[in-house]
Design a protein around this motif. Structure first.
Motif, PDB file in Angstrom:
ATOM      1  N   ALA A  20     -28.080 -50.040 -26.985  1.00 45.55           N
ATOM      2  CA  ALA A  20     -28.887 -48.972 -26.882  1.00 45.55           C
ATOM      3  C   ALA A  20     -30.902 -49.308 -27.063  1.00 45.55           C
ATOM      4  O   ALA A  20     -30.993 -49.185 -27.364  1.00 45.55           O
ATOM      5  CB  ALA A  20     -28.742 -48.010 -28.213  1.00 45.55           C
ATOM      6  N   PRO A  21     -30.870 -49.965 -25.290  1.00 46.90           N
ATOM      7  CA  PRO A  21     -32.078 -49.863 -24.864  1.00 46.90           C
ATOM      8  C   PRO A  21     -33.220 -49.504 -24.729  1.00 46.90           C
ATOM      9  O   PRO A  21     -34.532 -49.225 -25.297  1.00 46.90           O
ATOM     10  CB  PRO A  21     -31.953 -50.847 -23.358  1.00 46.90           C
ATOM     11  N   GLU A  22     -32.740 -48.220 -25.234  1.00 44.62           N
ATOM     12  CA  GLU A  22     -33.727 -46.867 -25.285  1.00 44.62           C
ATOM     13  C   GLU A  22     -34.624 -46.272 -26.893  1.00 44.62           C
ATOM     14  O   GLU A  22     -35.437 -46.008 -26.792  1.00 44.62           O
ATOM     15  CB  GLU A  22     -32.525 -45.597 -24.593  1.00 44.62           C
ATOM     16  N   VAL A  23     -33.884 -47.134 -28.079  1.00 44.45           N
ATOM     17  CA  VAL A  23     -34.270 -47.110 -28.944  1.00 44.45           C
ATOM     18  C   VAL A  23     -34.463 -48.164 -29.520  1.00 44.45           C
ATOM     19  O   VAL A  23     -35.011 -48.001 -30.775  1.00 44.45           O
ATOM     20  CB  VAL A  23     -32.350 -46.543 -29.536  1.00 44.45           C
ATOM     21  N   PHE A  24     -33.376 -49.440 -29.303  1.00 45.29           N
ATOM     22  CA  PHE A  24     -33.994 -51.012 -29.576  1.00 45.29           C
ATOM     23  C   PHE A  24     -34.401 -51.167 -28.676  1.00 45.29           C
ATOM     24  O   PHE A  24     -34.196 -51.786 -27.825  1.00 45.29           O
ATOM     25  CB  PHE A  24     -33.450 -51.018 -30.323  1.00 45.29           C
ATOM     26  N   ASP A  25     -35.655 -52.311 -28.868  1.00 47.85           N
ATOM     27  CA  ASP A  25     -35.733 -53.954 -28.303  1.00 47.85           C
ATOM     28  C   ASP A  25     -35.971 -55.053 -29.342  1.00 47.85           C
ATOM     29  O   ASP A  25     -35.817 -54.414 -30.514  1.00 47.85           O
ATOM     30  CB  ASP A  25     -37.399 -53.664 -28.068  1.00 47.85           C
ATOM     31  N   GLN A  26     -36.761 -56.282 -28.746  1.00 45.17           N
ATOM     32  CA  GLN A  26     -36.385 -57.223 -29.255  1.00 45.17           C
ATOM     33  C   GLN A  26     -37.425 -57.906 -29.413  1.00 45.17           C
ATOM     34  O   GLN A  26     -38.459 -58.431 -28.100  1.00 45.17           O
ATOM     35  CB  GLN A  26     -35.281 -58.078 -29.458  1.00 45.17           C
ATOM     36  N   ARG A  27     -38.821 -58.537 -30.420  1.00 44.38           N
ATOM     37  CA  ARG A  27     -39.547 -59.568 -30.600  1.00 44.38           C
ATOM     38  C   ARG A  27     -39.794 -60.546 -29.488  1.00 44.38           C
ATOM     39  O   ARG A  27     -38.612 -61.395 -29.483  1.00 44.38           O
ATOM     40  CB  ARG A  27     -39.841 -59.474 -31.416  1.00 44.38           C
ATOM     41  N   ASP A  28     -40.363 -60.812 -28.962  1.00 48.29           N
ATOM     42  CA  ASP A  28     -40.318 -61.884 -28.398  1.00 48.29           C
ATOM     43  C   ASP A  28     -40.575 -63.391 -28.276  1.00 48.29           C
ATOM     44  O   ASP A  28     -39.531 -64.125 -28.632  1.00 48.29           O
ATOM     45  CB  ASP A  28     -41.446 -62.207 -26.916  1.00 48.29           C
ATOM     46  N   ASP A  29     -41.438 -63.436 -29.596  1.00 52.69           N
ATOM     47  CA  ASP A  29     -41.091 -64.934 -30.494  1.00 52.69           C
ATOM     48  C   ASP A  29     -39.653 -64.754 -31.242  1.00 52.69           C
ATOM     49  O   ASP A  29     -39.969 -66.379 -31.213  1.00 52.69           O
ATOM     50  CB  ASP A  29     -42.507 -64.522 -31.423  1.00 52.69           C
ATOM     51  N   ASP A  30     -39.477 -64.478 -32.416  1.00 52.27           N
ATOM     52  CA  ASP A  30     -38.022 -64.625 -32.885  1.00 52.27           C
ATOM     53  C   ASP A  30     -36.714 -64.021 -33.083  1.00 52.27           C
ATOM     54  O   ASP A  30     -36.309 -63.998 -33.150  1.00 52.27           O
ATOM     55  CB  ASP A  30     -38.806 -64.208 -34.392  1.00 52.27           C
ATOM     56  N   GLY A  31     -36.706 -62.898 -31.912  1.00 54.85           N
ATOM     57  CA  GLY A  31     -36.060 -62.292 -31.527  1.00 54.85           C
ATOM     58  C   GLY A  31     -35.356 -60.968 -32.382  1.00 54.85           C
ATOM     59  O   GLY A  31     -34.283 -59.948 -32.723  1.00 54.85           O
ATOM     60  N   VAL A  32     -35.983 -60.405 -33.439  1.00 59.57           N
ATOM     61  CA  VAL A  32     -36.267 -59.464 -34.217  1.00 59.57           C
ATOM     62  C   VAL A  32     -36.225 -58.353 -33.443  1.00 59.57           C
ATOM     63  O   VAL A  32     -36.885 -57.648 -33.321  1.00 59.57           O
ATOM     64  CB  VAL A  32     -37.122 -59.210 -35.166  1.00 59.57           C
ATOM     65  N   VAL A  33     -35.158 -57.300 -34.889  1.00 54.35           N
ATOM     66  CA  VAL A  33     -35.392 -55.899 -33.352  1.00 54.35           C
ATOM     67  C   VAL A  33     -36.693 -55.310 -34.132  1.00 54.35           C
ATOM     68  O   VAL A  33     -37.080 -55.400 -34.892  1.00 54.35           O
ATOM     69  CB  VAL A  33     -34.161 -54.835 -34.692  1.00 54.35           C
ATOM     70  N   VAL A  34     -36.876 -54.382 -33.197  1.00 54.90           N
ATOM     71  CA  VAL A  34     -38.268 -53.889 -32.912  1.00 54.90           C
ATOM     72  C   VAL A  34     -37.702 -51.818 -32.749  1.00 54.90           C
ATOM     73  O   VAL A  34     -36.827 -51.743 -31.652  1.00 54.90           O
ATOM     74  CB  VAL A  34     -39.173 -53.549 -32.136  1.00 54.90           C
ATOM     75  N   LEU A  35     -37.709 -51.455 -33.431  1.00 52.47           N
ATOM     76  CA  LEU A  35     -37.143 -49.487 -33.581  1.00 52.47           C
ATOM     77  C   LEU A  35     -38.526 -48.693 -32.012  1.00 52.47           C
ATOM     78  O   LEU A  35     -39.523 -48.923 -32.430  1.00 52.47           O
ATOM     79  CB  LEU A  35     -37.051 -49.403 -34.638  1.00 52.47           C
ATOM     80  N   LEU A  36     -37.630 -48.518 -30.695  1.00 55.82           N
ATOM     81  CA  LEU A  36     -38.532 -47.934 -30.291  1.00 55.82           C
ATOM     82  C   LEU A  36     -38.496 -46.178 -30.236  1.00 55.82           C
ATOM     83  O   LEU A  36     -40.031 -45.491 -30.442  1.00 55.82           O
ATOM     84  CB  LEU A  36     -37.576 -48.179 -28.562  1.00 55.82           C
ATOM     85  N   ASP A  37     -37.572 -46.029 -30.908  1.00 55.83           N
ATOM     86  CA  ASP A  37     -37.455 -44.254 -31.437  1.00 55.83           C
ATOM     87  C   ASP A  37     -36.819 -43.673 -32.218  1.00 55.83           C
ATOM     88  O   ASP A  37     -35.500 -44.101 -32.467  1.00 55.83           O
ATOM     89  CB  ASP A  37     -37.018 -43.426 -29.683  1.00 55.83           C
ATOM     90  N   GLU A  38     -37.913 -43.524 -33.412  1.00 55.73           N
ATOM     91  CA  GLU A  38     -36.694 -43.394 -34.994  1.00 55.73           C
ATOM     92  C   GLU A  38     -35.962 -42.475 -34.910  1.00 55.73           C
ATOM     93  O   GLU A  38     -35.114 -41.733 -35.397  1.00 55.73           O
ATOM     94  CB  GLU A  38     -38.163 -43.382 -35.756  1.00 55.73           C
ATOM     95  N   HIS A  39     -36.548 -41.014 -33.884  1.00 54.75           N
ATOM     96  CA  HIS A  39     -35.345 -40.098 -33.601  1.00 54.75           C
ATOM     97  C   HIS A  39     -35.452 -39.698 -32.447  1.00 54.75           C
ATOM     98  O   HIS A  39     -35.708 -38.691 -31.299  1.00 54.75           O
ATOM     99  CB  HIS A  39     -37.216 -38.270 -33.791  1.00 54.75           C
TER     100      HIS A  39
END
Length: 66
Positions: A20-39
């Motif tokens: 789901a690349p439209e909803v999630f991404d990862q931080r460059d430094d450690d790969g931890v998930v980033v939420l792009l779209d809460e809704h």
């Protein structure tokens, strides 16, 4: 739908971004998930649900609203 993440438990597998690349991404430094779209749009609901169920650390929660 509302998406919630628990980044403190993320192991950086990247499964969520692949599914789901439209909803999630990862931080460059450690790969931890980033939420792009809460809704996310309805067209992304299925992929967000899939990402939540396939996350090896179970850090994604999906709240179906309404």
């Amino acid at each position: 739908m509302r998406v919630e993440i628990h980044a403190d438990r993320c192991i950086g597998s990247g499964v969520c971004v692949l599914l789901a690349p439209e909803v999630f991404d990862q931080r460059d430094d450690d790969g931890v998930v980033v939420l792009l779209d809460e809704h996310p749009d309805a067209r992304h609901h299925e992929s967000a649900h899939d990402a939540a169920t396939r996350c090896p650390a179970l850090v994604i929660e999906i709240h179906d609203e309404g």
